[in-house]
Design a protein around this motif. Structure first.
Motif, mmCIF file in Angstrom:
data_model
loop_
_atom_site.group_PDB
_atom_site.id
_atom_site.type_symbol
_atom_site.label_atom_id
_atom_site.label_comp_id
_atom_site.label_asym_id
_atom_site.label_seq_id
_atom_site.Cartn_x
_atom_site.Cartn_y
_atom_site.Cartn_z
ATOM 1 N N UNK A 10 0.972 -1.242 0.061
ATOM 2 C CA UNK A 10 0.176 -0.107 0.032
ATOM 3 C C UNK A 10 0.825 1.348 0.083
ATOM 4 N N UNK A 11 0.485 2.326 -0.461
ATOM 5 C CA UNK A 11 1.000 3.470 -0.668
ATOM 6 C C UNK A 11 0.560 4.541 0.296
ATOM 7 N N UNK A 12 0.937 5.794 0.548
ATOM 8 C CA UNK A 12 0.602 6.870 1.175
ATOM 9 C C UNK A 12 0.569 6.467 2.599
ATOM 10 N N UNK A 13 1.446 5.809 3.205
ATOM 11 C CA UNK A 13 1.581 5.761 4.830
ATOM 12 C C UNK A 13 0.613 4.906 5.464
ATOM 13 N N UNK A 14 0.065 3.906 4.436
ATOM 14 C CA UNK A 14 -0.824 2.810 4.902
ATOM 15 C C UNK A 14 -0.348 1.472 5.021
ATOM 16 N N UNK A 15 -0.509 0.828 6.266
ATOM 17 C CA UNK A 15 0.249 -0.560 6.677
ATOM 18 C C UNK A 15 -0.470 -1.521 5.734
ATOM 19 N N UNK A 58 5.306 -0.430 5.887
ATOM 20 C CA UNK A 58 4.663 0.998 5.324
ATOM 21 C C UNK A 58 5.477 1.547 4.389
ATOM 22 N N UNK A 59 5.095 2.068 3.557
ATOM 23 C CA UNK A 59 5.808 2.875 2.384
ATOM 24 C C UNK A 59 5.580 4.629 2.830
ATOM 25 N N UNK A 60 6.430 5.240 2.880
ATOM 26 C CA UNK A 60 6.593 6.596 2.988
ATOM 27 C C UNK A 60 7.616 7.384 2.336
ATOM 28 N N UNK A 61 7.299 8.620 1.709
ATOM 29 C CA UNK A 61 7.952 9.304 0.931
ATOM 30 C C UNK A 61 9.056 10.183 1.991
ATOM 31 N N UNK A 62 10.039 10.534 0.889
ATOM 32 C CA UNK A 62 11.052 11.298 1.644
ATOM 33 C C UNK A 62 10.834 12.421 2.465
ATOM 34 N N UNK A 63 11.229 12.814 3.373
ATOM 35 C CA UNK A 63 10.607 13.821 4.501
ATOM 36 C C UNK A 63 10.007 13.543 5.545
ATOM 37 N N UNK A 64 8.978 12.537 5.153
ATOM 38 C CA UNK A 64 7.789 12.054 6.014
ATOM 39 C C UNK A 64 8.402 11.503 7.504
#
Length: 114
Positions: A10-15, A58-64
């Motif tokens: 999953x993207x957008x900080x969803x587990x 969990x997938x997170x973007x840079x700076x999160x």
């Protein structure tokens, strides 16, 4: 014997919760542009004697911001854009040390001749 399975995260900080065989090992993480998804390839033993354990990623973007206890697995890059997707294993603070010890014991057990 062992094999490699591919999982979509999953993207957008969803587990994402995965059921993996004890002794698993993440071997690759990649952002596939055509699907606009982050994929995780995991090597798992095929022994049915090993228990199945649930692990969360969990997938997170840079700076999160990410909790200190989470363990960085890999980073997937968008080949045509500036985005980077960082994959973390969700680890609770008290589980972190126990999980590391269990993983080391499993790796040692697998390294021993049968």
């Amino acid at each position: 014997m062992k094999t490699i399975h591919q999982y979509t995260l999953n993207s957008d900080q969803k587990i994402t919760t995965l059921a993996l065989r004890e002794g698993y090992r993440v071997v690759r993480c990649e952002y596939l542009l055509a699907q606009k998804q982050v994929y995780l390839w995991v090597e798992e033993p095929l022994s049915i004697d090993l228990p199945v354990i649930k692990r969360q990623f969990m997938v997170v973007g840079s700076g999160a911001p990410v909790p200190v206890s989470f363990r960085h697995i890999d980073t997937a890059l968008d080949p045509f854009g500036p985005q980077a997707f960082h994959v973390y294993e969700v680890v609770q603070p008290q589980q972190s040390q126990t999980q590391t010890q269990t993983r080391r014991a499993t790796e040692l057990r697998q390294a021993l001749p049968a």
